[in-house]
Design an enzyme around this catalytic site. Structure first.
Site, PDB file in Angstrom:
ATOM      1  N   ASP A 176       0.860  -1.179   0.000  1.00  0.00           N
ATOM      2  CA  ASP A 176       0.000   0.000   0.000  1.00  0.00           C
ATOM      3  C   ASP A 176       0.898   1.231   0.000  1.00  0.00           C
ATOM      4  OD1 ASP A 176      -2.222   1.674   0.377  1.00  0.00           O
ATOM      5  OD2 ASP A 176      -3.179   0.168   1.649  1.00  0.00           O
ATOM      6  N   ASP A 227      -2.862   4.659  -2.408  1.00  0.00           N
ATOM      7  CA  ASP A 227      -3.795   5.283  -1.489  1.00  0.00           C
ATOM      8  C   ASP A 227      -4.218   6.676  -1.968  1.00  0.00           C
ATOM      9  OD1 ASP A 227      -4.885   5.074   1.363  1.00  0.00           O
ATOM     10  OD2 ASP A 227      -3.809   6.976   1.494  1.00  0.00           O
ATOM     11  N   GLU A 277      -6.625   4.014  -5.575  1.00  0.00           N
ATOM     12  CA  GLU A 277      -7.841   4.272  -4.802  1.00  0.00           C
ATOM     13  C   GLU A 277      -8.365   5.631  -5.227  1.00  0.00           C
ATOM     14  OE1 GLU A 277      -9.498   4.775  -0.219  1.00  0.00           O
ATOM     15  OE2 GLU A 277      -7.572   5.603  -0.806  1.00  0.00           O
TER      16      GLU A 277
HETATM   17  C1  GLC Z   1      -7.346   5.796   2.373  1.00  0.00           C
HETATM   18  C2  GLC Z   1      -7.168   4.613   3.281  1.00  0.00           C
HETATM   19  C3  GLC Z   1      -7.653   4.967   4.648  1.00  0.00           C
HETATM   20  C4  GLC Z   1      -6.813   6.119   5.145  1.00  0.00           C
HETATM   21  C5  GLC Z   1      -6.823   7.294   4.156  1.00  0.00           C
HETATM   22  C6  GLC Z   1      -5.725   8.272   4.465  1.00  0.00           C
HETATM   23  O1  GLC Z   1      -8.669   6.125   2.194  1.00  0.00           O
HETATM   24  O2  GLC Z   1      -7.811   3.489   2.744  1.00  0.00           O
HETATM   25  O3  GLC Z   1      -7.604   3.896   5.534  1.00  0.00           O
HETATM   26  O4  GLC Z   1      -7.308   6.563   6.378  1.00  0.00           O
HETATM   27  O5  GLC Z   1      -6.597   6.864   2.839  1.00  0.00           O
HETATM   28  O6  GLC Z   1      -4.469   7.748   4.160  1.00  0.00           O
END
Ligand code: GLC
Ligand code: CA
Length: 539
Positions: free
Chosen positions: A101, A202, A244
Site C-alpha cells: 500500500d 492510497d 484508490e
Molecule cells: C485511504 C485509506 C484509509 C486512510 C486514508 C488516508 O482512504 O484506505 O484507511 O485513512 O486513505 O491515508
C-alpha cells in the site's frame, strides 16, 4: 486468445490483508508479518494470486499506518525488513504476489522530511509540504479534513499553516515540487527491486491538490503526475497497480486503467459504495435501492469494457462488512454471503476479497470505549458537539464505522478467536465461536469453500475474464441478473438479493444450460429462494 500474453491479474483474485488484525505470533495483541507468512498456505488453499497488504512501514500509527514515517523501513510492531523480504519470497513459492500500500498523498508528521520542513522556511525540505502564510486562528480558507476539523494546522514558529486532507499528523506532500516526485519515484523503484508484485495507491486522486482553489480530488495536473510516475517506475511491467479513487467517473477511470499501460492496471471506484448514504456524508444513512445498485455496477461494467479494467469489491478496511451491509448477517448469513460473492465474481474485473469476507465475518456493535478508529472517534465528538442524539451517532457507527472491518480475523473457536495469545489491540467479534476459519476450511458447504470454487472458476472460464456484460430485469427490485457473452459461449448469473422467495424462470436462451454453481443444495422449480444465487453456462 490473442497473441499478446494475458496479464496475470486478469483471471486472478486478490486478497486484502489488514496486518494489524490478521494474526499475532508474539502475543503483543497486534498482527504481524510472521503471522501472514504462517497463513500463506491458507491463502494458497483459497486460490488467491496476490495479497494487497495495508501499510506496514514505520509509522506512529495515528491512522493505523496510513501515516508513514519511513517509506523504506518496516514498523517494529509488524517485524523487520527481513520478515518483509521473507514474506515476498514465501509468497513467490506459492505463486502469490505481494502488493504494498503506497501512501503518496501525505506522510507522517514524524517523517524526516517533515521534521526538517518545520525547522525553517528556507530548509531544503520546507517545500516538500504545502504551506501558507497566515495569522493564528485565521486559516487560509475553510477547507476541512476528511477526519474532521480544519485542513490547516498552525505552526507558530513559522507563522505558517500546513495543509492536511487527513489527520494533522498526515501533512500533505507537495507534488508541485519536482524533488518530492523524484524522491517518491526512487523509493518506488527501490521497492520494485525487492521483488514486489505491485502497489495499491492510497487516495491517489488527491495528490494534485490546489488548496487555493479548494481543489483536492482530480486536480488539473493529476494525470500528468501519474503518467510521469508510471513512466519512471512500474511503467509497462508486470506490476499490478491499483489506484484508490473516490472521485473517479468511468471516463476518468478509462484514463487510469488505459490498456496502453500509461497509468495503472485498474482502479477502485466507489460509486456503488455511496448509494446507501444520504448526501455526501457516509454517516447519514439511507436504505440501499437494488435497482440503483444494479445501474451503477452495470454502468461500470459497460463503460470500461475493452477500454479499461475494473476492480471488484464489496468491502475493505474502510468499509463495513459486506454480509452485514448488503446481505443478511443473521438468519441468512451463509446464503447471502455466498450470493454476494457470486454476483461480484461473475463480473468483469479483478475481484478483491477482504480478510474474513471469505468466512462471512460480520459487523460489530461495541461500546464507544471499545472502538479505536480515529475517523469514527472524531465524528462522535463532532456530532455530540453539534447536538446529535447519541443513539443516532451510535447507529451510524454500527452501520459504517471502519472498525467493523478491523476486528481480529477469526481463525478458530479458541480464546480471542485464535488471533493472539495476549490481549488484542481491538476487541474480537463475540461471534467467533460460530464464525471462524477452522470450522469452514474442511466443510465443503462453507462460505470459504464456496469462495474457493469461485476463485477457481475465474481461471477455468475465459468468459468470466473476457466476456461482454448485459444486465437483465433492470427494474426488478429483488433480482440481480446478467449475461456474459464470448463468441458462442454464454454465462448467466442470477441472484435473489433479498430475503423473500421470488418467482423466477430462466430466460429462453438458457434453457438446457448447465448449472455450474448454486448456493443451495436443492432448487424449487420456478422459484428463487431467499438470497439464492446460481450460475449457468452454455459452451
Ligand atoms: C485511504 C485509506 C484509509 C486512510 C486514508 C488516508 O482512504 O484506505 O484507511 O485513512 O486513505 O491515508
Ligand atoms: Ca505481534
Amino acid at each position: 486468445m490473442g497473441e499478446t500474453k494475458q496479464l496475470w491479474w486478469k483471471d486472478a483474485v486478490m486478497y486484502q490483508i489488514y496486518p494489524k488484525s490478521f494474526l499475532d505470533t508474539n502475543g503483543d495483541g497486534i498482527g504481524d508479518l510472521e503471522g501472514i507468512i504462517e497463513k500463506l498456505d491458507y491463502l494458497q488453499e483459497l486460490g488467491i494470486k496476490g495479497i494487497w497488504l495495508s501499510p506496514v512501514y514505520r509509522s506512529p500509527q495515528d491512522d493505523n499506518g496510513y501515516d508513514i514515517a519511513d517509506y523504506q523501513d518496516i514498523d517494529p510492531m509488524f517485524g523487520t525488513m527481513e520478515d518483509m523480504l521473507r514474506l515476498i519470497e514465501e509468497g513467490k513459492k506459492r505463486d502469490i504476489r505481494i502488493i504494498m500500500d503506497l501512501v503518496l498523498n501525505h506522510s507522517s508528521d514524524e517523517h524526516r522530511w517533515f521534521l526538517e520542513a518545520k525547522k525553517s522556511k528556507d530548509n531544503p525540505y520546507h517545500d516538500y509540504y504545502v504551506w501558507r502564510d497566515g495569522e493564528e486562528g485565521v486559516p487560509p480558507n475553510d477547507m476541512t479534513s476528511c477526519f474532521g476539523g480544519s485542513a490547516w494546522e498552525w505552526v507558530p514558529e513559522l507563522k505558517q499553516y500546513y495543509f492536511h486532507q487527513f489527520s494533522k499528523k498526515q501533512p500533505d506532500l507537495n507534488w508541485e515540487n519536482e524533488k518530492v516526485r523524484q524522491e517518491l519515484y526512487a523509493m518506488i523503484r527501490w521497492w520494485m527491486d525487492k521483488g514486489l508484485g505491485g502497489f495499491r495507491l492510497d487516495v491517489i486522486d488527491c495528490i494534485a491538490k490546489e488548496p487555493d482553489k479548494k481543489i483536492t480530488g482530480n486536480g488539473p495536473r493529476l494525470h500528468e503526475f501519474i503518467q510521469e510516475m508510471s513512466s519512471q517506475t512500474f511503467g509497462k511491467s508486470e506490476f499490478l497497480t491499483v489506484g484508490e479513487t473516490w472521485g473517479a467517473t468511468p471516463e476518468i477511470a478509462r484514463k487510469y486503467s488505459n490498456p496502453d499501460g500509461s497509468e495503472f492496471s485498474m482502479v477502485f471506484q466507489f460509486e456503488h459504495i455511496m448509494l446507501d448514504q444520504d448526501g455526501g456524508e457516509k454517516w447519514d444513512l439511507k436504505e440501499l435501492d437494488l435497482v440503483e445498485l444494479k445501474k451503477v455496477l452495470s454502468k461500470w461494467q459497460k463503460e470500461l469494457y475493452q477500454k479499461g479494467w475494473n476492480s471488484l469489491f464489496w468491502d475493505n478496511h474502510d468499509l463495513p462488512r459486506a454480509v452485514s451491509r448488503f446481505g443478511n448477517d443473521n438468519e441468512y448469513r451463509v446464503e447471502s454471503a455466498k450470493m454476494l460473492a457470486t454476483v461480484l465474481h461473475g463480473m468483469q474485473g479483478t475481484p478483491y476479497i477482504y480478510q474474513g469476507e471469505e468466512l462471512g465475518m460480520t459487523n460489530v456493535s461495541y461500546e464507544l470505549s471499545e472502538y479505536r478508529d480515529i475517523e469514527l472517534l472524531n465524528m462522535y465528538q463532532e456530532r455530540m458537539e453539534k447536538g446529535y442524539k447519541e443513539e443516532e451517532i451510535m447507529k451510524s457507527i454500527y452501520a459504517k464505522g471502519r472498525d467493523n472491518a478491523r476486528t481480529p480475523m477469526q481463525w478458530s473457536d479458541e480464546k480471542e478467536a485464535g488471533f493472539t495469545t495476549g490481549t488484542p489491540w481491538i476487541k474480537v467479534n463475540p461471534n467467533y465461536k460460530e464464525i471462524n476459519a477452522k470450522s469452514q476450511i474442511h466443510d465443503e458447504n462453507s462460505i470459504f469453500s464456496y469462495y474457493k470454487k469461485l476463485v477457481q472458476m475465474r481461471k477455468e472460464y475465459a468468459i468470466l475474464v473476457e466476456g461482454s456484460y448485459e444486465l437483465l430485469m433492470e427494474e426488478d427490485p429483488d433480482i440481480f441478473t446478467y449475461v456474459r457473452r464470448l463468441f458462442d459461449e454464454k454465462l448467466l448469473v442470477v441472484a435473489n438479493f433479498h430475503g423473500v422467495e421470488r418467482e423466477y424462470d430462466l430466460p429462453k436462451e438458457f434453457e438446457g444450460a448447465t448449472k455450474i454453481l448454486c448456493n443451495y443444495q436443492e432448487e424449487v422449480a420456478g422459484k428463487l429462494k431467499p438470497y439464492e444465487a446460481r450460475i449457468y453456462y452454455i459452451g
